[in-house]
Design an enzyme around this catalytic site. Structure first.
Site, PDB file in Angstrom:
ATOM      1  N   ASP A  29      39.399  54.625  77.923  1.00  0.00           N
ATOM      2  CA  ASP A  29      39.577  55.050  76.525  1.00  0.00           C
ATOM      3  C   ASP A  29      40.639  54.149  75.879  1.00  0.00           C
ATOM      4  OD1 ASP A  29      39.066  58.048  74.932  1.00  0.00           O
ATOM      5  OD2 ASP A  29      40.576  56.659  74.172  1.00  0.00           O
ATOM      6  N   ASN A  85      33.296  66.872  74.117  1.00  0.00           N
ATOM      7  CA  ASN A  85      33.341  67.498  72.799  1.00  0.00           C
ATOM      8  C   ASN A  85      31.991  67.477  72.095  1.00  0.00           C
ATOM      9  OD1 ASN A  85      36.183  68.093  72.803  1.00  0.00           O
ATOM     10  ND2 ASN A  85      36.578  65.915  72.488  1.00  0.00           N
ATOM     11  N   GLN A  90      34.012  66.600  67.871  1.00  0.00           N
ATOM     12  CA  GLN A  90      33.545  65.346  68.476  1.00  0.00           C
ATOM     13  C   GLN A  90      33.699  64.219  67.467  1.00  0.00           C
ATOM     14  OE1 GLN A  90      29.397  65.497  69.602  1.00  0.00           O
ATOM     15  NE2 GLN A  90      29.429  63.487  70.574  1.00  0.00           N
ATOM     16  N   GLU A  91      34.553  63.247  67.795  1.00  0.00           N
ATOM     17  CA  GLU A  91      34.807  62.136  66.871  1.00  0.00           C
ATOM     18  C   GLU A  91      33.663  61.110  66.930  1.00  0.00           C
ATOM     19  OE1 GLU A  91      37.515  58.183  66.913  1.00  0.00           O
ATOM     20  OE2 GLU A  91      38.401  59.935  67.898  1.00  0.00           O
ATOM     21  N   HIS A  96      29.653  61.717  75.379  1.00  0.00           N
ATOM     22  CA  HIS A  96      30.593  61.116  76.337  1.00  0.00           C
ATOM     23  C   HIS A  96      31.402  62.190  77.029  1.00  0.00           C
ATOM     24  CE1 HIS A  96      32.541  61.231  72.374  1.00  0.00           C
ATOM     25  NE2 HIS A  96      33.682  61.455  73.011  1.00  0.00           N
ATOM     26  N   HIS A  98      34.949  62.846  78.917  1.00  0.00           N
ATOM     27  CA  HIS A  98      36.304  62.326  79.143  1.00  0.00           C
ATOM     28  C   HIS A  98      36.766  62.717  80.546  1.00  0.00           C
ATOM     29  CE1 HIS A  98      37.612  61.762  74.792  1.00  0.00           C
ATOM     30  NE2 HIS A  98      36.614  62.609  74.599  1.00  0.00           N
TER      31      HIS A  98
HETATM   32  P1  5GP Z   1      35.824  62.497  71.006  1.00  0.00           P
HETATM   33  O1  5GP Z   1      36.789  63.222  70.111  1.00  0.00           O
HETATM   34  O2  5GP Z   1      34.612  62.018  70.251  1.00  0.00           O
HETATM   35  O3  5GP Z   1      35.470  63.310  72.222  1.00  0.00           O
HETATM   36  O4  5GP Z   1      36.614  61.247  71.552  1.00  0.00           O
HETATM   37  C1  5GP Z   1      36.271  59.926  71.284  1.00  0.00           C
HETATM   38  C2  5GP Z   1      37.147  59.037  72.147  1.00  0.00           C
HETATM   39  O5  5GP Z   1      36.690  57.708  72.031  1.00  0.00           O
HETATM   40  C3  5GP Z   1      38.639  59.028  71.737  1.00  0.00           C
HETATM   41  O6  5GP Z   1      39.423  59.425  72.866  1.00  0.00           O
HETATM   42  C4  5GP Z   1      38.895  57.577  71.341  1.00  0.00           C
HETATM   43  O7  5GP Z   1      40.172  57.118  71.730  1.00  0.00           O
HETATM   44  C5  5GP Z   1      37.783  56.828  72.043  1.00  0.00           C
HETATM   45  N1  5GP Z   1      37.353  55.624  71.349  1.00  0.00           N
HETATM   46  C6  5GP Z   1      37.014  55.520  70.034  1.00  0.00           C
HETATM   47  N2  5GP Z   1      36.657  54.253  69.738  1.00  0.00           N
HETATM   48  C7  5GP Z   1      36.774  53.538  70.885  1.00  0.00           C
HETATM   49  C8  5GP Z   1      36.551  52.160  71.209  1.00  0.00           C
HETATM   50  O8  5GP Z   1      36.163  51.321  70.369  1.00  0.00           O
HETATM   51  N3  5GP Z   1      36.775  51.790  72.491  1.00  0.00           N
HETATM   52  C9  5GP Z   1      37.192  52.669  73.439  1.00  0.00           C
HETATM   53  N4  5GP Z   1      37.394  52.190  74.677  1.00  0.00           N
HETATM   54  N5  5GP Z   1      37.409  53.980  73.181  1.00  0.00           N
HETATM   55  C10 5GP Z   1      37.209  54.408  71.907  1.00  0.00           C
END
Ligand code: 5GP
Ligand code: ZN
Length: 128
Positions: A29, A85, A90-91, A96, A98
């Site tokens: 991440d 998430n 979920q961003e 995915h 974690h």
């Molecule tokens: P979510 O909230 O969707 O579960 O988390 C998305 C995760 O993706 C976050 O922890 C963020 O740091 C990670 N992330 C977002 N963009 C990138 C990227 O371009 N490269 C990597 N390695 N991680 C990313």
């Protein structure tokens, strides 16, 4: 489709890749909650838990078990939390998982050092 994780899969965006096969990719991440925080993603775009199929989900979990062993062996983690998430929390809208290591004492190592320990190598240039 404008999906950041699809871009990571097809190499448009670099990542610290820890493992990949035909079905999944595992990478660090970019904004780790702790050293070794990694994401396991399917190579095919599924948005969330509703979309993904059981066989892919099973394979992701098989790889999560392997990564848990790797994190214990190479980073001496004291625990690990798995988070996935969906919806408003979920961003990135590409399924995915974690894997967030826990340490009794914060070892404070950098993402490059984490990569080198996990992969048993010296990184020549920083991909991110
Ligand atoms: P979510 O909230 O969707 O579960 O988390 C998305 C995760 O993706 C976050 O922890 C963020 O740091 C990670 N992330 C977002 N963009 C990138 C990227 O371009 N490269 C990597 N390695 N991680 C990313
Ligand atoms: Zn995608």
């Amino acid at each position: 489709m404008d999906c950041i994780f699809c871009k990571i899969i097809n190499g448009e965006i670099p990542s610290y890749t820890i493992y990949e096969d035909k079905i999944v990719k595992v990478f660090l991440d970019v904004n780790p909650m702790s050293p070794g925080h990694m994401l396991i993603i399917p190579k095919k775009h599924y948005e969330n838990l509703d979309d993904i199929n059981m066989s892919t989900l099973t394979h992701l979990n098989v790889i999560a078990k392997k990564m848990h062993v790797l994190l214990k062996e190479k980073l001496n983690i004291d625990g690990m939390t798995i988070v996935q998430n969906n919806g408003e929390v979920q961003e990135v809208k590409h399924y995915h998982m974690h894997l967030k290591p826990y340490y009794k004492e914060n070892n404070g190592i950098t993402i490059t050092q984490v990569y080198e320990k996990l992969m048993d190598c010296k990184k020549k240039n920083n991909p991110e």
